[in-house]
Design an enzyme around this catalytic site. Structure first.
Site, PDB file in Angstrom:
ATOM      1  N   ASN A 122       0.832  -1.201   0.000  1.00 35.98           N
ATOM      2  CA  ASN A 122       0.000   0.000   0.000  1.00 35.98           C
ATOM      3  C   ASN A 122       0.867   1.252   0.000  1.00 35.98           C
ATOM      4  OD1 ASN A 122      -2.617  -1.215   0.043  1.00 35.98           O
ATOM      5  ND2 ASN A 122      -2.330  -1.731   2.201  1.00 35.98           N
TER       6      ASN A 122
ATOM      7  N   PHE B 176      11.567   8.536  -2.980  1.00 36.75           N
ATOM      8  CA  PHE B 176      10.885   8.528  -1.694  1.00 36.75           C
ATOM      9  C   PHE B 176      11.780   7.831  -0.676  1.00 36.75           C
ATOM     10  CE2 PHE B 176       9.909   4.605  -3.830  1.00 36.75           C
ATOM     11  CZ  PHE B 176       9.824   3.638  -2.832  1.00 36.75           C
ATOM     12  N   GLY B 177      11.321   7.746   0.550  1.00 33.81           N
ATOM     13  CA  GLY B 177      12.105   7.066   1.581  1.00 33.81           C
ATOM     14  C   GLY B 177      13.449   7.733   1.809  1.00 33.81           C
TER      15      GLY B 177
ATOM     16  N   ASP C  37       9.810  -6.538   0.308  1.00 31.93           N
ATOM     17  CA  ASP C  37      10.241  -5.970   1.588  1.00 31.93           C
ATOM     18  C   ASP C  37      11.605  -5.367   1.329  1.00 31.93           C
ATOM     19  OD1 ASP C  37       9.457  -5.461   4.310  1.00 31.93           O
ATOM     20  OD2 ASP C  37      11.220  -6.608   4.892  1.00 31.93           O
ATOM     21  N   SER C  38      11.728  -4.118   1.663  1.00 32.52           N
ATOM     22  CA  SER C  38      12.961  -3.424   1.322  1.00 32.52           C
ATOM     23  C   SER C  38      13.287  -2.373   2.372  1.00 32.52           C
ATOM     24  CB  SER C  38      12.835  -2.768  -0.058  1.00 32.52           C
ATOM     25  OG  SER C  38      11.679  -1.958  -0.118  1.00 32.52           O
TER      26      SER C  38
ATOM     27  N   GLY D  33       4.747   5.027  -3.228  1.00 34.77           N
ATOM     28  CA  GLY D  33       6.014   5.115  -3.942  1.00 34.77           C
ATOM     29  C   GLY D  33       6.407   3.778  -4.552  1.00 34.77           C
ATOM     30  N   LYS D  34       6.277   2.714  -3.759  1.00 32.18           N
ATOM     31  CA  LYS D  34       6.604   1.381  -4.261  1.00 32.18           C
ATOM     32  C   LYS D  34       5.666   0.975  -5.394  1.00 32.18           C
ATOM     33  CE  LYS D  34       8.569  -0.843  -0.130  1.00 32.18           C
ATOM     34  NZ  LYS D  34       8.414  -1.991   0.791  1.00 32.18           N
TER      35      LYS D  34
ATOM     36  N   ASP E 196      15.918   7.952  -0.316  1.00 32.23           N
ATOM     37  CA  ASP E 196      16.574   8.352  -1.567  1.00 32.23           C
ATOM     38  C   ASP E 196      17.395   9.639  -1.441  1.00 32.23           C
ATOM     39  OD1 ASP E 196      15.823   6.174  -3.114  1.00 32.23           O
ATOM     40  OD2 ASP E 196      13.993   7.121  -3.846  1.00 32.23           O
TER      41      ASP E 196
END
EC number: 3.6.1.66
Length: 209
Positions: free
Chosen positions: A17, A166-167, A79-80, A20-21, A169
């Site tokens: 959900n 995102f995240g 999963d990252s 970005g992914k 980055d």
């Protein structure tokens, strides 16, 4: 080899959900040009699974099984996160909730910067790596999930840089390119990122059918 049942099913649930992914995966799947419809789990009102594994692999499988069980369809989960060796691999599997609130990118980046302050020495880079594990299950109780892993190495900046992605980055520096991950275009990032690498392995597995 025979065609896997998830391809025959015509639909594959993407167990995420994270906007970005999902956006990155939609682009990557378009490039694969698969004869299958990719359905983000949010469109099926599937909430996030409880990620109580201790590794990227465990959590990816948990998420894939969760989506497959509720949807009754094959599912692919990612999963990252980012791992910093000098911090013992943290944030690791807790990357999305490192600062306490799930998905608060600004707070997570700030906490990582603060945690690294004591380790910074002038002229010395702090190594980091983005990790992505994809888990594909044909059904919720699939005894043989397919696993694809990508690792993207770089350095951790001492301040955010760039507006894309995102995240983490904006903190992920690529010395060979002279750019942060957040300064790459989507196309550039997808070619070399941890997620892009994992998807390439996924693609290669299909050519072996």
């Amino acid at each position: 080899m025979s065609t896997p049942s998830w391809l025959n099913a015509g639909q594959l649930v993407l167990a995420s959900n994270n906007k970005g992914k999902v956006a990155e995966f939609e682009t990557l799947f378009q490039q694969l040009n698969l004869p299958v419809e990719i359905i983000p789990q949010g469109r099926l009102n599937i909430e996030d699974a409880v990620e109580d594994g201790l590794s990227f692999v465990e959590n990816a499988i948990i998420k894939a099984r969760h989506a497959a069980k509720i949807s009754g369809k094959p599912a692919l989960a990612d999963d990252s996160g980012i791992c910093v060796p000098i911090l013992g691999g943290a944030p690791g599997i807790y990357s999305a909730r490192y600062a306490g609130e799930h998905g608060n990118d600004a707070a997570n980046n700030q906490k990582l910067l603060e945690d690294l302050q004591a380790f910074r020495q002038e002229g010395q880079a702090i190594e980091g790596m983005f990790v992505c594990v994809l888990a594909l299950v044909e059904h919720a109780e699939d005894p043989l999930p397919k696993i694809f892993q990508g690792i993207w190495t770089g350095e951790i900046l001492d301040a955010v840089r760039g507006e894309n992605g995102f995240g983490y980055d904006p903190l992920f520096w690529l010395p060979e390119l002279g750019k942060s991950s957040a300064e790459l275009s989507k196309a550039e990032k997808n070619q070399i990122s941890h997620r892009g690498q994992a998807m390439q392995l996924f693609r290669q597995s299909l050519t072996q059918i």
